[in-house]
Design a protein around this motif. Sequence first.
Motif, PDB file in Angstrom:
ATOM      1  N   GLY A   7       0.814  -1.213   0.000  1.00  0.00           N
ATOM      2  CA  GLY A   7       0.000   0.000   0.000  1.00  0.00           C
ATOM      3  C   GLY A   7       0.846   1.260   0.000  1.00  0.00           C
ATOM      4  O   GLY A   7       2.067   1.225   0.196  1.00  0.00           O
ATOM      5  N   ARG A   8       0.208   2.374  -0.220  1.00  0.00           N
ATOM      6  CA  ARG A   8       0.899   3.663  -0.189  1.00  0.00           C
ATOM      7  C   ARG A   8       1.423   3.937   1.210  1.00  0.00           C
ATOM      8  O   ARG A   8       0.894   3.444   2.180  1.00  0.00           O
ATOM      9  N   ASN A   9       2.444   4.763   1.288  1.00  0.00           N
ATOM     10  CA  ASN A   9       2.996   5.067   2.601  1.00  0.00           C
ATOM     11  C   ASN A   9       2.489   6.406   3.143  1.00  0.00           C
ATOM     12  O   ASN A   9       3.091   6.978   4.040  1.00  0.00           O
ATOM     13  N   ASP A  10       1.389   6.902   2.586  1.00  0.00           N
ATOM     14  CA  ASP A  10       0.781   8.120   3.118  1.00  0.00           C
ATOM     15  C   ASP A  10      -0.653   7.796   3.534  1.00  0.00           C
ATOM     16  O   ASP A  10      -1.091   6.656   3.454  1.00  0.00           O
ATOM     17  N   ASN A  11      -1.386   8.779   4.002  1.00  0.00           N
ATOM     18  CA  ASN A  11      -2.733   8.550   4.494  1.00  0.00           C
ATOM     19  C   ASN A  11      -3.780   9.273   3.655  1.00  0.00           C
ATOM     20  O   ASN A  11      -4.775   9.740   4.186  1.00  0.00           O
ATOM     21  N   ILE A  12      -3.569   9.345   2.365  1.00  0.00           N
ATOM     22  CA  ILE A  12      -4.488  10.062   1.484  1.00  0.00           C
ATOM     23  C   ILE A  12      -5.889   9.462   1.574  1.00  0.00           C
ATOM     24  O   ILE A  12      -6.868  10.173   1.763  1.00  0.00           O
ATOM     25  N   TRP A  13      -5.996   8.144   1.429  1.00  0.00           N
ATOM     26  CA  TRP A  13      -7.309   7.500   1.451  1.00  0.00           C
ATOM     27  C   TRP A  13      -7.958   7.627   2.827  1.00  0.00           C
ATOM     28  O   TRP A  13      -9.141   7.884   2.950  1.00  0.00           O
ATOM     29  N   LEU A  14      -7.156   7.449   3.877  1.00  0.00           N
ATOM     30  CA  LEU A  14      -7.670   7.578   5.235  1.00  0.00           C
ATOM     31  C   LEU A  14      -8.205   8.987   5.473  1.00  0.00           C
ATOM     32  O   LEU A  14      -9.283   9.169   6.021  1.00  0.00           O
ATOM     33  N   ARG A  15      -7.472   9.990   5.034  1.00  0.00           N
ATOM     34  CA  ARG A  15      -7.931  11.376   5.189  1.00  0.00           C
ATOM     35  C   ARG A  15      -9.239  11.610   4.454  1.00  0.00           C
ATOM     36  O   ARG A  15     -10.145  12.274   4.966  1.00  0.00           O
ATOM     37  N   GLU A  16      -9.352  11.067   3.252  1.00  0.00           N
ATOM     38  CA  GLU A  16     -10.580  11.233   2.488  1.00  0.00           C
ATOM     39  C   GLU A  16     -11.760  10.579   3.200  1.00  0.00           C
ATOM     40  O   GLU A  16     -12.844  11.161   3.300  1.00  0.00           O
ATOM     41  N   CYS A  17     -11.553   9.385   3.743  1.00  0.00           N
ATOM     42  CA  CYS A  17     -12.624   8.695   4.475  1.00  0.00           C
ATOM     43  C   CYS A  17     -13.019   9.468   5.724  1.00  0.00           C
ATOM     44  O   CYS A  17     -14.208   9.620   6.015  1.00  0.00           O
ATOM     45  N   LEU A  18     -12.043   9.967   6.463  1.00  0.00           N
ATOM     46  CA  LEU A  18     -12.345  10.731   7.672  1.00  0.00           C
ATOM     47  C   LEU A  18     -13.081  12.023   7.332  1.00  0.00           C
ATOM     48  O   LEU A  18     -14.003  12.425   8.044  1.00  0.00           O
ATOM     49  N   THR A  19     -12.697  12.662   6.240  1.00  0.00           N
ATOM     50  CA  THR A  19     -13.378  13.889   5.815  1.00  0.00           C
ATOM     51  C   THR A  19     -14.826  13.586   5.450  1.00  0.00           C
ATOM     52  O   THR A  19     -15.735  14.339   5.802  1.00  0.00           O
ATOM     53  N   ARG A  20     -15.054  12.480   4.767  1.00  0.00           N
ATOM     54  CA  ARG A  20     -16.430  12.094   4.428  1.00  0.00           C
ATOM     55  C   ARG A  20     -17.252  11.835   5.677  1.00  0.00           C
ATOM     56  O   ARG A  20     -18.410  12.236   5.772  1.00  0.00           O
ATOM     57  N   LEU A  21     -16.665  11.137   6.653  1.00  0.00           N
ATOM     58  CA  LEU A  21     -17.382  10.845   7.894  1.00  0.00           C
ATOM     59  C   LEU A  21     -17.698  12.117   8.672  1.00  0.00           C
ATOM     60  O   LEU A  21     -18.721  12.195   9.350  1.00  0.00           O
ATOM     61  N   THR A  22     -16.823  13.118   8.567  1.00  0.00           N
ATOM     62  CA  THR A  22     -17.079  14.387   9.242  1.00  0.00           C
ATOM     63  C   THR A  22     -18.309  15.073   8.657  1.00  0.00           C
ATOM     64  O   THR A  22     -19.034  15.778   9.348  1.00  0.00           O
ATOM     65  N   GLY A  23     -18.590  14.831   7.388  1.00  0.00           N
ATOM     66  CA  GLY A  23     -19.739  15.446   6.737  1.00  0.00           C
ATOM     67  C   GLY A  23     -21.049  14.696   6.911  1.00  0.00           C
ATOM     68  O   GLY A  23     -22.098  15.175   6.503  1.00  0.00           O
ATOM     69  N   VAL A  24     -21.012  13.521   7.535  1.00  0.00           N
ATOM     70  CA  VAL A  24     -22.224  12.725   7.705  1.00  0.00           C
ATOM     71  C   VAL A  24     -23.027  13.285   8.871  1.00  0.00           C
ATOM     72  O   VAL A  24     -22.537  13.367   9.994  1.00  0.00           O
ATOM     73  N   GLN A  25     -24.263  13.664   8.583  1.00  0.00           N
ATOM     74  CA  GLN A  25     -25.140  14.207   9.619  1.00  0.00           C
ATOM     75  C   GLN A  25     -26.206  13.186   9.973  1.00  0.00           C
ATOM     76  O   GLN A  25     -26.725  12.493   9.114  1.00  0.00           O
TER      77      GLN A  25
END
Length: 182
Positions: A7-25
């Motif tokens: 896998g990649r050695n950064d957290n790009i996908w993780l950041r995107e998932c966390l950002t999406r979860l932050t928008g879930v109301q």
Amino acid sequence: LLRGEDGRNDNIWLRECLTRLTGVQLSGEWRGDPWGAVLLAEWKITQGGSMVRALIPPAGVHALRSPQNFAKIEARAAHSLTGHGRQLYVLLADKKRLGRPFWTFTVDELRSLMGVADKKSYEVWGQFRRWVLDPALTAVNDYGTVEVSMTPEKQGRSVHAVTFRWRWKDPHDAAETASENA
């Protein structure tokens, strides 16, 4: 570990998932009062990307504990319920996707869908209701995520159809029922 060996050695996908979860109301009604919240209030990636700290508000915790908020609720129910209760839950969950609060089945259709069309003893409405529908209804209502009622529809003196009405519970109510069952 989540990225895998190649896998990649950064957290790009993780950041995107966390950002999406932050928008879930989330919203609903609990004991007659409306409520609203976000699923994820705050997140931080620390320790060089190996640790995530997430702040989940209390309403989000209730929602996470309530299986009704996940796409896999039918799978969980299928494992939690047994026999006719499982089959009735599957039927209702399928109709829920249509966005209706009720559904009417003919008795013959219902016997077939519940898997008892070939059983002669269940050709009599009273036996079918007593040994198949009533226990299934009790099991589904005890499961905790939905309240279901059943109304037989008569044509003359005989029952020709059954209408099920349901209300999928709010995450708070479902969590409360689950804790009572535990």
